[in-house]
Design a protein around this motif. Structure first.
Motif, PDB file in Angstrom:
ATOM      1  N   SER A 105      35.020 -25.549  58.008  1.00  0.00           N
ATOM      2  CA  SER A 105      33.948 -26.132  57.362  1.00  0.00           C
ATOM      3  C   SER A 105      33.229 -27.101  58.174  1.00  0.00           C
ATOM      4  CB  SER A 105      34.275 -27.012  56.136  1.00  0.00           C
ATOM      5  OG  SER A 105      35.079 -27.736  56.425  1.00  0.00           O
ATOM      6  N   ALA A 106      33.329 -26.954  59.608  1.00  0.00           N
ATOM      7  CA  ALA A 106      32.667 -27.643  60.573  1.00  0.00           C
ATOM      8  C   ALA A 106      31.334 -27.277  61.052  1.00  0.00           C
ATOM      9  CB  ALA A 106      33.333 -27.928  61.806  1.00  0.00           C
ATOM     10  N   ASN A 107      30.502 -27.873  61.617  1.00  0.00           N
ATOM     11  CA  ASN A 107      29.417 -27.304  62.290  1.00  0.00           C
ATOM     12  C   ASN A 107      29.597 -27.666  63.793  1.00  0.00           C
ATOM     13  OD1 ASN A 107      27.699 -26.438  60.113  1.00  0.00           O
ATOM     14  ND2 ASN A 107      27.057 -28.762  59.849  1.00  0.00           N
ATOM     15  N   GLU A 157      31.360 -31.236  64.409  1.00  0.00           N
ATOM     16  CA  GLU A 157      30.669 -32.154  63.446  1.00  0.00           C
ATOM     17  C   GLU A 157      31.344 -31.630  62.238  1.00  0.00           C
ATOM     18  OE1 GLU A 157      26.556 -32.611  63.281  1.00  0.00           O
ATOM     19  OE2 GLU A 157      26.398 -33.527  64.994  1.00  0.00           O
ATOM     20  N   ALA A 158      32.227 -32.625  61.322  1.00  0.00           N
ATOM     21  CA  ALA A 158      32.774 -32.317  60.029  1.00  0.00           C
ATOM     22  C   ALA A 158      32.713 -33.312  59.139  1.00  0.00           C
ATOM     23  CB  ALA A 158      34.127 -31.685  60.307  1.00  0.00           C
ATOM     24  N   ASP A 159      32.365 -33.272  57.641  1.00  0.00           N
ATOM     25  CA  ASP A 159      32.660 -34.269  56.766  1.00  0.00           C
ATOM     26  C   ASP A 159      33.762 -35.114  56.991  1.00  0.00           C
ATOM     27  OD1 ASP A 159      29.838 -33.626  56.243  1.00  0.00           O
ATOM     28  OD2 ASP A 159      30.865 -32.606  54.618  1.00  0.00           O
ATOM     29  N   GLY A 160      33.704 -36.490  57.076  1.00  0.00           N
ATOM     30  CA  GLY A 160      34.979 -37.344  57.166  1.00  0.00           C
ATOM     31  C   GLY A 160      35.719 -37.376  58.583  1.00  0.00           C
ATOM     32  N   TYR A 161      34.845 -36.819  59.549  1.00  0.00           N
ATOM     33  CA  TYR A 161      35.604 -37.037  60.812  1.00  0.00           C
ATOM     34  C   TYR A 161      34.478 -37.488  61.887  1.00  0.00           C
ATOM     35  CZ  TYR A 161      39.568 -34.155  59.120  1.00  0.00           C
ATOM     36  OH  TYR A 161      40.586 -33.541  58.498  1.00  0.00           O
TER      37      TYR A 161
END
Length: 315
Positions: free
Chosen positions: A64-66, A104-108
């Motif tokens: 789920s990362a960009n 980039e990933a949510d929460g990181y």
């Protein structure tokens, strides 16, 4: 802090007891792990994962990362999500260009690293001879010789490995594990201080031969050979390799050089020394060693290399 139950089991030759204690262990850092090897022969491929505790059973791979690819004079390219933490671009790296990969990933927190693919250095000359001697167990050894010209006025790093290749039915190619090359008589390799760690390949800099012709002369033990003797077209022969010998010369980045040296020491300290390892050594592990990382805001490595492979005729 999370509380874990730890079971301690004594080694069987010491005693047969089992003890159980409760301890508070700190949670692992919530950071990304970015890994990629940049080569001019393949497209950009990036694996993104996360740091997780040993009791975390969920997948470490992040799908789920960009992931963005940045290069001088170009806009950011969003890499394609291939699933299971893998992200790719249809493009290939070019030598001499500084590429940045950013995940980039949510929460990181975002994690990024930059590296450059060096220009490939051609092998000027190379051959092998077998047998040329024996080891302390009276096993036959051969010799590999490789020569190349080091580019002047710049710092260069290299990795050399060699292997056997055989051909089976329907042209299928069988490649051996890399030979263990013994080059302790070479000043440039001796200066690296890696011999005691049983390295799987030879990684070194041009500090002692910058801008000069370089010769590597190393002994090796083949994975398979023909022990008989006889004649072919009237020419006598003795023991010989069962397949063909090849050498790989990689021009590697400084980050690759530092990573491989830290990996050699880490692998040695695991107790699984040498190709294939020795599970008996797991009882006597060495001290932990810190792995090199050039990823800012996370872990992992983004490194580059360019490779030249050459067939080694017999002399």
């Amino acid at each position: 802090m999370r509380k874990y139950r730890v079971i301690l089991v004594a080694l069987p030759f010491l005693s047969g007891c089992v003890d159980e204690i409760s301890v508070d262990l700190p949670a692992p850092p919530k950071v990304l792990v970015v890994n990629s090897v940049l080569t001019p022969d393949s497209v950009f491929r990036v694996q993104v994962s996360r740091v997780a505790s040993t009791v975390d059973s969920s997948s470490r791979l992040l799908s789920s990362a960009n992931v963005y690819l940045l290069a001088p004079g170009r806009g950011a390219e969003l890499l394609r999500n291939q699933g299971r933490g893998m992200y790719t671009s249809p493009n290939k790296p070019a030598s001499g260009v500084a590429y940045t990969l950013r995940a980039e990933a949510d929460g990181y927190p975002a994690a990024s690293a930059t590296d450059t693919v060096p220009a490939a250095v051609p092998i000027r000359e190379g051959w092998h001879s077998y047998p040329t001697g024996t080891d302390r167990n009276n096993e036959l050894l051969g010799t590999i010789v490789v020569r190349f010209d080091d580019p002047a006025d710049e710092v260069n790093y290299y990795e050399i490995s060699a292997y056997q290749q055989q051909y089976g039915n329907q042209g299928r190619i069988y490649r051996s594990q890399d030979f263990v090359l013994d080059a302790r008589g070479n000043a440039a390799l001796a200066a690296e201080g890696d011999a005691e760690f049983s390295p799987g390949s030879l990684v070194f800099s041009d500090k002692l031969f910058n801008g000069q012709a370089f010769e590597l002369r190393a002994s090796f033990m083949p994975w398979s050979f023909s022990a008989g003797s006889g004649t072919v077209n009237g020419v006598p022969f003795g023991p010989r390799l069962s397949g063909e010998a090849f050498v790989s010369l990689r021009s590697v980045s400084r980050s690759y050089y530092q990573y491989r040296k830290s990996w050699t020491r880490h692998f040695y300290n695991q107790g699984t020394k040498g190709p294939g390892g020795d599970l008996n050594q797991l009882l006597f592990l060495g001290d932990p060693t810190r792995m090199y990382s050039n990823v800012k805001g996370g872990y992992g490595v983004v490194v580059g290399h360019a490779q030249t492979v050459r067939f080694l005729p017999k002399r």
